[in-house]
Scaffold this active site. Structure first.
Site, PDB file in Angstrom:
ATOM      1  N   CYS A  73      13.913  48.055  14.283  1.00  0.00           N
ATOM      2  CA  CYS A  73      13.782  47.217  13.092  1.00  0.00           C
ATOM      3  C   CYS A  73      12.354  46.680  12.975  1.00  0.00           C
ATOM      4  O   CYS A  73      11.877  45.977  13.852  1.00  0.00           O
ATOM      5  CB  CYS A  73      14.764  46.057  13.177  1.00  0.00           C
ATOM      6  SG  CYS A  73      14.714  44.986  11.738  1.00  0.00           S
ATOM      7  N   LYS A 127       2.228   4.562   1.318  1.00  0.00           N
ATOM      8  CA  LYS A 127       2.200   5.150   2.662  1.00  0.00           C
ATOM      9  C   LYS A 127       1.856   6.629   2.504  1.00  0.00           C
ATOM     10  O   LYS A 127       2.686   7.438   2.095  1.00  0.00           O
ATOM     11  CB  LYS A 127       3.551   4.974   3.352  1.00  0.00           C
ATOM     12  CG  LYS A 127       3.535   5.394   4.816  1.00  0.00           C
ATOM     13  CD  LYS A 127       4.826   4.912   5.484  1.00  0.00           C
ATOM     14  CE  LYS A 127       4.873   5.178   6.974  1.00  0.00           C
ATOM     15  NZ  LYS A 127       4.505   6.500   7.403  1.00  0.00           N
ATOM     16  N   CYS A 178      16.157  47.328   8.209  1.00  0.00           N
ATOM     17  CA  CYS A 178      16.177  48.638   8.875  1.00  0.00           C
ATOM     18  C   CYS A 178      17.489  49.399   8.710  1.00  0.00           C
ATOM     19  O   CYS A 178      17.588  50.546   9.119  1.00  0.00           O
ATOM     20  CB  CYS A 178      15.853  48.489  10.358  1.00  0.00           C
ATOM     21  SG  CYS A 178      17.206  47.781  11.320  1.00  0.00           S
ATOM     22  N   LYS A 211      10.454   3.380   3.629  1.00  0.00           N
ATOM     23  CA  LYS A 211      10.414   4.818   3.367  1.00  0.00           C
ATOM     24  C   LYS A 211      11.170   5.153   2.081  1.00  0.00           C
ATOM     25  O   LYS A 211      12.187   4.537   1.762  1.00  0.00           O
ATOM     26  CB  LYS A 211      11.060   5.568   4.539  1.00  0.00           C
ATOM     27  CG  LYS A 211      10.398   5.290   5.876  1.00  0.00           C
ATOM     28  CD  LYS A 211       9.276   6.238   6.153  1.00  0.00           C
ATOM     29  CE  LYS A 211       9.785   7.416   6.951  1.00  0.00           C
ATOM     30  NZ  LYS A 211       8.694   8.314   7.323  1.00  0.00           N
ATOM     31  N   CYS A 242      20.744  41.446  13.579  1.00  0.00           N
ATOM     32  CA  CYS A 242      20.541  42.872  13.397  1.00  0.00           C
ATOM     33  C   CYS A 242      20.540  43.509  14.782  1.00  0.00           C
ATOM     34  O   CYS A 242      19.905  43.003  15.703  1.00  0.00           O
ATOM     35  CB  CYS A 242      19.197  43.100  12.699  1.00  0.00           C
ATOM     36  SG  CYS A 242      18.588  44.781  12.893  1.00  0.00           S
ATOM     37  N   ASP A 269       1.139  10.366   3.252  1.00  0.00           N
ATOM     38  CA  ASP A 269       1.720  11.288   4.235  1.00  0.00           C
ATOM     39  C   ASP A 269       0.644  12.251   4.735  1.00  0.00           C
ATOM     40  O   ASP A 269       0.487  13.356   4.224  1.00  0.00           O
ATOM     41  CB  ASP A 269       2.885  12.046   3.587  1.00  0.00           C
ATOM     42  CG  ASP A 269       3.784  12.669   4.634  1.00  0.00           C
ATOM     43  OD1 ASP A 269       3.601  12.368   5.839  1.00  0.00           O
ATOM     44  OD2 ASP A 269       4.677  13.451   4.249  1.00  0.00           O
ATOM     45  N   CYS A 327      21.457  45.599   8.196  1.00  0.00           N
ATOM     46  CA  CYS A 327      20.205  44.846   8.130  1.00  0.00           C
ATOM     47  C   CYS A 327      19.405  45.256   6.895  1.00  0.00           C
ATOM     48  O   CYS A 327      19.174  46.443   6.672  1.00  0.00           O
ATOM     49  CB  CYS A 327      19.402  45.112   9.398  1.00  0.00           C
ATOM     50  SG  CYS A 327      17.713  44.502   9.334  1.00  0.00           S
ATOM     51  N   TYR A 349      -7.630   2.083   5.506  1.00  0.00           N
ATOM     52  CA  TYR A 349      -6.736   0.937   5.299  1.00  0.00           C
ATOM     53  C   TYR A 349      -6.684  -0.062   6.450  1.00  0.00           C
ATOM     54  O   TYR A 349      -5.932  -1.013   6.405  1.00  0.00           O
ATOM     55  CB  TYR A 349      -5.324   1.415   4.950  1.00  0.00           C
ATOM     56  CG  TYR A 349      -4.718   2.419   5.917  1.00  0.00           C
ATOM     57  CD1 TYR A 349      -4.457   2.078   7.237  1.00  0.00           C
ATOM     58  CD2 TYR A 349      -4.395   3.706   5.488  1.00  0.00           C
ATOM     59  CE1 TYR A 349      -3.899   2.997   8.116  1.00  0.00           C
ATOM     60  CE2 TYR A 349      -3.845   4.632   6.356  1.00  0.00           C
ATOM     61  CZ  TYR A 349      -3.603   4.263   7.667  1.00  0.00           C
ATOM     62  OH  TYR A 349      -3.059   5.170   8.525  1.00  0.00           O
ATOM     63  N   GLU A 368       0.852  -1.200   0.000  1.00  0.00           N
ATOM     64  CA  GLU A 368       0.000   0.000   0.000  1.00  0.00           C
ATOM     65  C   GLU A 368       0.881   1.241   0.000  1.00  0.00           C
ATOM     66  O   GLU A 368       1.917   1.253   0.652  1.00  0.00           O
ATOM     67  CB  GLU A 368      -0.887   0.022   1.265  1.00  0.00           C
ATOM     68  CG  GLU A 368      -1.761  -1.202   1.424  1.00  0.00           C
ATOM     69  CD  GLU A 368      -2.557  -1.199   2.735  1.00  0.00           C
ATOM     70  OE1 GLU A 368      -2.555  -0.165   3.431  1.00  0.00           O
ATOM     71  OE2 GLU A 368      -3.160  -2.241   3.050  1.00  0.00           O
TER      72      GLU A 368
HETATM   73  S1  IVH Z   1      -1.099   0.764   8.709  1.00  0.00           S
HETATM   74  C1  IVH Z   1      -1.007  -1.486  12.145  1.00  0.00           C
HETATM   75  N1  IVH Z   1      -1.247   1.639   6.245  1.00  0.00           N
HETATM   76  O1  IVH Z   1       1.871   5.559   8.666  1.00  0.00           O
HETATM   77  C2  IVH Z   1      -0.325  -0.434  11.435  1.00  0.00           C
HETATM   78  N2  IVH Z   1      -0.418   3.109   7.905  1.00  0.00           N
HETATM   79  O2  IVH Z   1       4.240   5.006  10.251  1.00  0.00           O
HETATM   80  C3  IVH Z   1      -1.114   0.798  11.346  1.00  0.00           C
HETATM   81  N3  IVH Z   1       0.120   5.339   7.080  1.00  0.00           N
HETATM   82  O3  IVH Z   1       0.376   5.872  11.827  1.00  0.00           O
HETATM   83  C4  IVH Z   1      -0.782   1.622  10.200  1.00  0.00           C
HETATM   84  N4  IVH Z   1      -0.458   5.001   4.999  1.00  0.00           N
HETATM   85  O4  IVH Z   1      -0.572   7.284   9.880  1.00  0.00           O
HETATM   86  C5  IVH Z   1      -0.887   1.933   7.514  1.00  0.00           C
HETATM   87  N5  IVH Z   1      -1.476   2.294   4.038  1.00  0.00           N
HETATM   88  C6  IVH Z   1      -1.132   2.573   5.298  1.00  0.00           C
HETATM   89  C7  IVH Z   1      -0.658   3.848   5.673  1.00  0.00           C
HETATM   90  C8  IVH Z   1      -0.298   4.068   6.985  1.00  0.00           C
HETATM   91  C9  IVH Z   1       0.014   5.883   5.870  1.00  0.00           C
HETATM   92  C10 IVH Z   1       0.629   6.065   8.272  1.00  0.00           C
HETATM   93  C11 IVH Z   1      -0.260   5.956   9.486  1.00  0.00           C
HETATM   94  C12 IVH Z   1       0.582   5.331  10.551  1.00  0.00           C
HETATM   95  C13 IVH Z   1       1.965   5.639  10.063  1.00  0.00           C
HETATM   96  C14 IVH Z   1       2.962   4.649  10.604  1.00  0.00           C
END
Ligand code: IVH
Length: 702
Positions: free
Chosen positions: A447, A129, A426, A329, A441, A131, A423, A240, A127
């Site tokens: 200023c 991740k 000012c 990551k 400054c 942000d 500066c 998710y 999946e």
């Molecule tokens: S599962 C049991 N799935 O990443 C694990 N987390 O670093 C629970 N996040 O706190 C998280 N996309 O805020 C999961 N597809 C995804 C995610 C995801 C983003 C975030 C989530 C979590 C953090 C952990």
């Protein structure tokens, strides 16, 4: 903590402790802005510089550290704006990995734990991740009843009404045979396009603080007091995971769960894909990495979850994260662009931060035209010049940074950047003090970049103590052009009364007749008389806190004498300079700060201006021999660490009782006040047979 070995660690002076306390307060302030308000006021670089100063102080003086020190805390306590929600099933976090090898190792661990043979691959749900920030939404018989943030994983914040405003969130679930209770978890995020539109709109409304990135914007928008504000922001979500569930058949796999989430009406990521074994998982990582720049939302990696629920249950969890899932990551996204110009930003404390103005580029899908360069050292270390082609990166929540210069593409005409000596805001001169990375400054009182902060300090409780001039009022007066320097405070009434004044104060929002009368009364009371130590403190000279101001006031006695001495002390070879640094508690670095302040003509103008508008500075109360001060006319030396007060306060109190305070022990010393871990001074005092006082005895005699 045991402190058997105090021999190598130096003990902090009162001044160091004051400095440390100030730094702690400043860091706590910025932590709260960052973690609780999602509105950082300073760049990450400036924040890091504060932390670095804190670390350095703590390394030198380990005894400063307490449970309350910022170094002992992570983030900030949850805000009290929302009521707490205890999660019935904790919201876990994920173990992070940063390269393929670590993902391979994860797969090996999983397989070993499950005791699987070579012929049985483990399938993972891959999946993106997202942000954003995670949420938990609770449904009873298919109806949405509660929303919560993750918080610390055990207790989150109640955001029911805010979450309800998201059109992505189903308020009633689709389908029949719905579970009696159900908690759905996922991520709230802001699309990059919505983020840019929001910032544009905020800027158009004259808002000075924009969001640094989509994640801050999502967090800031979701955690609003007023759900109407959340409703006006475009937030999205993906589901998710599950939390609590009652009255439903268990799921066989993560993929079955995701299908069901979609069937109930939740948005589910279309890029989710089952990976058959580790090689497929690595291929998925590459695919997603390649797609990342084109996506309209930030992803900072991929998540792999063992697909079979039976395996998940067997694997369980370690500490706060599941053994069956891992985050891989992505590195920060980097792009090349041209650094057109180096500009200098003046912060509210006068620190000059160099900022790169870039040929706008898209990085991580967000248009970037500025990047922080942190400070002069950083700029020199990376040898960054105007006109360079540079690599910049946006790493997660970080404001874009210049990673490096492409030297082979450097124009022949290029020249090293020369920092200005004045500066840019000012025109006051700029100093770089010993031991500091920052340029500052010196025009604090004039200023515009610093003035509201300085005015606030000027009227604060330990300074002029003018009631009715709170931060908001000062800001209003500043913005209306009515108060720009401390002198303006004292001419406000006259200007307000003058014929032809367009809008009188009493007719402005937030004022009113009575309030204005009280304000002028408070101002005039201070004009009629302010203690010298308050006056000195009010000027906001770096490092000159309340107790140092008091030492100076007691030493010099009158404003006249102090100003004269400070002018003379500009020459470090002068007697006046010697006299200044001979005051116990005033070191060369403070003297340098004072010199920087007094060599800036703008500052002298303000002091003169205050006298011109009739501000009366009262001479310091020179102690008189009332017959019952055992310290009158006596010489006192302090050594070791005092427990009940800082060193400068102790000194000031002795001075007030007519003592002379010396830095070293001699035959002429009358009293030696000995704190904890005193060293050679105490030994010498004993050899000379001088009168030695403990801190308690000293207090009693006072
Ligand atoms: S599962 C049991 N799935 O990443 C694990 N987390 O670093 C629970 N996040 O706190 C998280 N996309 O805020 C999961 N597809 C995804 C995610 C995801 C983003 C975030 C989530 C979590 C953090 C952990």
């Amino acid at each position: 903590m045991t402190t058997t070995d105090t021999g190598s660690a130096r003990l902090p002076s009162g001044e160091v402790r004051e400095d440390y306390a100030r730094l702690c307060a400043e860091i706590a302030h910025h932590d709260a802005l960052y973690y609780q308000n999602d509105a950082p006021e300073i760049s990450d670089g400036d924040y890091d510089a504060l932390r670095a100063r804190l670390d350095a102080l703590e390394a030198e003086y380990p005894s400063l550290v307490t449970d309350q020190s910022p170094s002992q805390r992570v983030g900030a306590a949850p805000v009290t704006l929302f009521s707490p929600v205890t999660h019935r099933v904790p919201m876990l976090s994920l173990a992070n990995t940063y390269d393929d090898d670590e993902v391979v190792a994860f797969n090996d661990r999983v397989r070993k734990f499950l005791g699987l043979g070579a012929g049985t691959p483990v399938a993972y749900m891959g999946e993106p991740k997202i942000d954003g920030l995670s949420f938990s939404a609770r449904y009873e018989n298919g109806v949405y009843v509660q929303g919560a943030t993750r918080g610390d994983g055990t207790v989150g914040e109640d955001i029911t009404e805010n979450l309800r405003t998201l059109s992505d969130l189903p308020k009633t679930l689709r389908g029949d045979r719905l579970p009696a209770t159900l908690e759905v978890r996922g991520e709230v995020y802001m699309k990059k396009s919505d983020f840019e539109a929001l910032n544009e709109q905020l800027a158009a409304n004259g808002e000075r603080k924009l969001f640094a990135n989509p994640r801050n914007a999502a967090a800031g928008s979701l955690r609003q007091k007023d759900p109407a504000v959340t409703a006006s922001r475009r937030l999205s979500l993906y589901a998710y995971a599950l939390g609590d569930i009652e009255g439903a058949e268990p799921f066989d796999s993560q993929s079955a769960l995701l299908d069901q989430l979609a069937a109930w009406g939740f948005p589910v990521q279309s890029l989710n894909r089952v990976c058959e074994g580790i090689d497929d998982a690595l291929a998925y990582t590459r695919d997603l990495g390649a797609k990342r720049p084109e996506l309209d939302y930030d992803i900072d990696g991929v998540v792999f979850k063992v697909n079979r629920m039976e395996y998940q249950e067997r694997l369980g969890m370690i500490s706060r994260s599941p053994r069956w899932a891992v985050a891989r990551k992505f590195p920060a996204e980097q792009v090349e662009t041209v650094l057109e110009r180096i500009a200098l930003q003046v912060g509210r404390t006068g620190v000059l931060t160099p900022v790169a103005e870039l040929e706008p580029v898209r990085v991580g899908g967000v248009m970037v035209s500025r990047a922080t360069l942190h400070n002069e050292d950083e700029l020199r270390r990376k040898d960054i010049r105007e006109g360079d082609r540079v690599i910049i990166q946006r790493a997660g929540d970080v404001i874009p940074q210049v990673v490096r210069v492409l030297l082979d593409k450097r124009p022949a005409s290029s020249e090293p950047f020369v920092f200005p000596t004045v500066c840019p805001v000012c025109g006051s001169h700029v100093v770089r003090l010993e031991g500091e990375v920052a340029l500052r400054c010196t025009g604090g009182l004039v200023c515009p970049a610093q003035v509201v902060e300085r005015l606030r300090h000027f009227v604060s409780r330990s300074a002029f103590d003018i009631e009715g001039l709170g931060h908001k009022i000062l800001e209003t007066l500043f913005e209306a052009g009515l108060v720009r320097t401390p002198v303006d405070i004292f001419t406000l009434e006259e200007r307000n009364r003058a014929p032809g004044t367009l809008q009188r104060l009493e007719n402005r929002d937030g004022f009113g007749k009575k309030k204005v009368e009280n304000l002028f009364a408070a101002i005039n009371a201070r004009r009629a008389g302010v203690a010298l130590e308050r006056f000195i403190f009010a000027l906001g000279i770096p490092q000159i806190g309340v107790s140092t101001a008091r030492l100076l006031a007691l030493h010099y006695g009158s404003l006249e004498a102090w100003l004269g001495a400070m002018q003379a002390a500009l020459d470090p070879g002068s007697e006046a300079f010697q006299d200044l640094v001979s005051i116990e508690g005033i070191g060369p670095s403070m003297a340098a700060d004072m010199a920087a302040f007094f060599s800036e003509p703008h500052n002298l103008e303000v002091i003169q201006g205050l006298r011109d508008v009739g501000v009366v500075v009262q001479d310091a109360q020179r102690p008189t021999d009332d017959g019952d001060s055992p310290f009158f006319g006596k010489t006192v030396v302090f050594t070791g660490t005092l427990e009940k007060m800082g060193r400068s306060e102790a000194k000031a109190r002795a001075l007030e009782r007519g003592a002379k305070v010396a830095g070293s022990v001699s035959k002429k010393t009358d009293f030696v006040v000995v704190g904890a871990d005193a060293g050679s001074k105490e030994t010498k005092a004993r050899e000379l047979g001088l009168r030695i006082l403990t801190e308690d005895e000293f207090l009693a005699l006072l």
